[in-house]
Write a protein that holds these residues in place. Structure first.
Motif, short mmCIF file in Angstrom:
data_model
loop_
_atom_site.label_atom_id
_atom_site.label_comp_id
_atom_site.label_asym_id
_atom_site.label_seq_id
_atom_site.Cartn_x
_atom_site.Cartn_y
_atom_site.Cartn_z
N ASN A 207 0.82 -1.20 0.00
CA ASN A 207 0.00 0.00 0.00
C ASN A 207 0.86 1.26 0.00
OD1 ASN A 207 -2.47 1.40 0.15
ND2 ASN A 207 -2.19 1.68 2.37
N ILE A 208 0.53 2.16 -0.90
CA ILE A 208 1.26 3.44 -0.93
C ILE A 208 0.42 4.45 -0.15
CG2 ILE A 208 2.18 5.27 -2.41
CD1 ILE A 208 2.37 2.97 -4.61
N LYS A 209 0.92 4.81 1.02
CA LYS A 209 0.14 5.67 1.91
C LYS A 209 0.23 7.14 1.52
CE LYS A 209 2.14 4.22 5.65
NZ LYS A 209 2.51 4.13 7.08
N LYS A 210 1.40 7.53 1.06
CA LYS A 210 1.61 8.93 0.67
C LYS A 210 2.52 8.98 -0.54
CE LYS A 210 3.09 12.16 3.57
NZ LYS A 210 3.63 12.63 4.89
N ALA A 211 2.28 9.94 -1.40
CA ALA A 211 3.14 10.05 -2.59
C ALA A 211 3.38 11.52 -2.89
CB ALA A 211 2.48 9.38 -3.78
N LYS A 212 4.59 11.80 -3.37
CA LYS A 212 4.89 13.15 -3.80
C LYS A 212 5.71 13.02 -5.09
CE LYS A 212 5.95 17.52 -1.70
NZ LYS A 212 6.44 18.30 -0.63
N ALA A 213 5.15 13.50 -6.17
CA ALA A 213 5.85 13.48 -7.45
C ALA A 213 6.13 14.92 -7.85
CB ALA A 213 5.01 12.80 -8.52
N VAL A 214 7.37 15.18 -8.22
CA VAL A 214 7.74 16.54 -8.65
C VAL A 214 8.41 16.44 -10.01
CG1 VAL A 214 9.23 18.53 -8.18
CG2 VAL A 214 8.02 17.42 -6.30
N VAL A 215 7.99 17.29 -10.92
CA VAL A 215 8.69 17.35 -12.21
C VAL A 215 9.44 18.68 -12.28
CG1 VAL A 215 6.67 18.25 -13.50
CG2 VAL A 215 8.52 17.09 -14.71
N LEU A 232 -1.47 8.73 -7.03
CA LEU A 232 -0.31 7.86 -6.79
C LEU A 232 -0.39 7.15 -5.44
CD1 LEU A 232 2.43 10.23 -8.25
CD2 LEU A 232 1.74 8.03 -9.21
N THR A 233 -1.50 7.32 -4.73
CA THR A 233 -1.66 6.62 -3.45
C THR A 233 -2.73 5.54 -3.59
OG1 THR A 233 -3.18 8.36 -2.74
CG2 THR A 233 -0.94 8.52 -1.94
N GLY A 234 -2.58 4.51 -2.78
CA GLY A 234 -3.49 3.37 -2.83
C GLY A 234 -2.69 2.09 -2.97
N SER A 235 -3.36 1.02 -3.37
CA SER A 235 -2.63 -0.23 -3.55
C SER A 235 -1.73 -0.10 -4.77
CB SER A 235 -3.61 -1.39 -3.73
OG SER A 235 -4.16 -1.33 -5.04
N ARG A 236 -0.65 -0.85 -4.76
CA ARG A 236 0.31 -0.75 -5.86
C ARG A 236 -0.36 -1.04 -7.21
NH1 ARG A 236 6.46 -3.03 -6.52
NH2 ARG A 236 6.59 -2.51 -8.72
N ALA A 237 -1.20 -2.08 -7.22
CA ALA A 237 -1.87 -2.48 -8.47
C ALA A 237 -2.75 -1.34 -8.99
CB ALA A 237 -2.68 -3.73 -8.25
N GLN A 238 -3.45 -0.71 -8.06
CA GLN A 238 -4.36 0.38 -8.44
C GLN A 238 -3.56 1.60 -8.95
OE1 GLN A 238 -6.64 1.77 -5.10
NE2 GLN A 238 -7.55 3.45 -6.29
N VAL A 239 -2.48 1.91 -8.26
CA VAL A 239 -1.66 3.06 -8.67
C VAL A 239 -1.06 2.82 -10.05
CG1 VAL A 239 0.42 4.41 -8.15
CG2 VAL A 239 -1.18 3.83 -6.32
N GLU A 240 -0.65 1.59 -10.30
CA GLU A 240 -0.07 1.26 -11.61
C GLU A 240 -1.05 1.61 -12.73
OE1 GLU A 240 1.35 -2.76 -11.41
OE2 GLU A 240 3.17 -2.12 -10.35
N LYS A 241 -2.33 1.35 -12.47
CA LYS A 241 -3.36 1.66 -13.48
C LYS A 241 -3.56 3.16 -13.63
CE LYS A 241 -5.95 -2.53 -12.64
NZ LYS A 241 -6.79 -2.89 -11.49
N GLN A 242 -3.23 3.91 -12.60
CA GLN A 242 -3.50 5.36 -12.61
C GLN A 242 -2.27 6.20 -12.99
OE1 GLN A 242 -6.85 4.97 -9.08
NE2 GLN A 242 -4.92 5.95 -8.61
N LEU A 243 -1.17 5.50 -13.31
CA LEU A 243 0.07 6.25 -13.56
C LEU A 243 -0.06 7.28 -14.68
CD1 LEU A 243 2.96 3.62 -13.21
CD2 LEU A 243 2.60 5.66 -11.82
N LEU A 244 -0.73 6.88 -15.76
CA LEU A 244 -0.85 7.80 -16.89
C LEU A 244 -1.71 9.02 -16.55
CD1 LEU A 244 -1.04 6.02 -20.36
CD2 LEU A 244 0.61 7.74 -19.54
#
Lengths: 284, 159
Positions: A207-215, A232-244
């Motif tokens: 589980n990804i509890k917190k995420a911070k992405a900076v470009v 980018l937070t949630g279960s890994r499988a779910q986040v993978e689907k939401q990456l785009l």
């Protein structure tokens, strides 16, 4: 050879003295920390100063130390010193790895972290990663001190919130525990990055509890997006689907610009590619 | 200002101005023309010299910064009896230069690398040498020369 215009070099012995010098010289003076950006601009006569104030002569301004669960790096620490620091390598390998890829080995030997942040050249590797890591900048003007986050320090292309007599003493980076996963990846063809992507995750099992992405580097300032961080937070499988989708939100927030390192459309595309790479690398 | 530093093992004292670069002092004041100047913006690496063992771009590095430090240039590599440094010899043996303009910088960067990491992998050599640009020889013989020098120096230390 391309000569530099004449200037005087000053050697303050304390931050307060450097601040005093800044106040005294006004627009004719500028802080000099490594010269890897400043001297290039001066060689091309884009900037002219009669006085340079060498902050490297201030004792202790280049220190790198661990204190109360934070990593403290003085403004005059060179990229090379950070890259090779055992404290950094052990406690924040993502920072050492990023520094090991800044510009080239010669720039890393003379360029400083403080110089990089305060010159605020938009194509900055450290700025993006430090924003993602939640770093704070300690600023000082004579006897007045304040602390700001990186997004409050860098306010535009070559622009900072530093006052006329204020300087960056150092950076403080919180050391999150073992649940932190971080990666910094970049795309670079020439001397400066086209794009840098920093991803810092707080994980608990799958589980990804917190995420911070900076470009960074794609637009005047490093950018994050609450929407992207949410995706980018949630279960890994779910986040993978939401990456785009997350990349799309990040690209919208960053609003890339065309420059010598690439076109805006291309950079938008790269955000998707590099967010995925950062995600895989962070969780590897 | 009066600048004192150690150059290729010997103490030196020169008069220079704050805005003078190390390349200007080396080439114009001290007549050491081995250090080449090309891009002048810290990109190409032709002007690489070592200051306290670390590679810097002499074209943009102020001479002022060298005060009290140890500076090594390409002229400082050969031994007093005229024997070439293993890196210089390896560049000859591997045909690692054509026009030769980038070569002093290449060799000084490679020296810094081998001093830090005496047995680098090919990937480590490529990463370290990334900031040194060659526009005629090609990088394959340059990488081969650095590998050859590393081997030669490894044998030398084992003796």
């Amino acid at each position: 050879m391309m000569p530099l215009r004449r200037f005087a070099m000053h050697q303050p012995k304390s931050v307060a003295e450097a601040s005093q010098m800044l106040a005294e010289f006004g627009e004719k003076g500028r802080l000099y920390a490594g010269g890897t950006e400043l001297l290039l601009a001066m060689k091309h006569d884009l900037l002219r100063y009669e006085h340079l104030i060498d902050v490297k002569t201030i004792p202790g301004l280049n220190k790198i130390e661990l204190k109360n669960g934070t990593l403290n790096i003085g403004g005059a620490a060179t990229h090379r010193a950070i890259e090779h620091s055992p404290a950094v390598k052990e406690n924040l390998p993502v920072l050492a790895q990023m520094e090991n890829n800044v510009a080239n080995v010669r720039v890393r030997a003379s360029g400083t972290l403080g110089g990089n942040l305060c010159f605020a050249e938009p194509h900055s590797d450290p700025a993006a990663l430090l924003l993602a890591l939640g770093a704070k900048a300690h600023l000082q003007a004579k006897s007045v001190r304040r602390t700001v986050t990186i997004d409050k320090l860098i306010t535009g292309s070559y622009e900072t919130s530093l006052g006329a007599d204020e300087l960056l003493e150092g950076i403080e980076i919180p050391l999150a525990g073992k649940s932190q996963r971080a990666a910094y990846v970049k795309f670079q063809l020439k001397e400066r990055p086209t794009l840098g992507l920093a991803l810092v995750l707080d994980v608990d099992g799958d589980n990804i509890k917190k995420a911070k992405a900076v470009v960074g580097s794609v637009s005047p300032m490093p950018t994050e997006s609450d929407k992207a961080n949410g995706l980018l937070t949630g279960s890994r499988a779910q986040v993978e689907k939401q990456l785009l989708d997350a990349a799309g939100a990040l690209a919208q927030a960053a609003d890339p610009v065309d420059d010598l390192e690439g076109g805006a459309d291309y950079k938008r595309h790269l955000i998707g590619v590099f967010l995925k790479r950062a995600f895989i690398k962070a969780l590897a | 200002m009066n600048l004192q530093f150690v150059l290729n093992g010997k103490p030196w004292r020169v008069e220079c101005e704050a805005q003078e670069t190390l390349a200007e002092v080396l080439r114009n004041t001290l007549n050491l023309n081995g250090t080449k100047v090309s891009c002048e913006v810290q990109v190409c690496g032709a002007c690489t010299v070592l200051v306290d063992g670390a590679p810097v771009s002499a074209c943009t590095y102020l001479a002022y910064e060298a005060r009290g430090k140890n500076v090594t240039t390409i002229e400082g590599l050969e031994k007093p009896d005229g024997t070439l440094d293993p890196l210089q010899q390896a560049f000859i043996d591997e045909f690692a230069f054509q026009c030769g303009f980038c070569t002093p910088g290449m060799i000084m960067s490679a020296k810094a690398l081998l001093d830090e990491n005496p047995a680098p992998t090919r990937a480590e050599i490529i990463h370290y040498m990334d900031g040194n640009i060659c526009r005629c020889t090609g990088y394959v013989p340059i990488v081969a020369a650095i590998q050859r020098a590393a081997q030669a120096m490894g044998k030398e230390t084992k003796k």
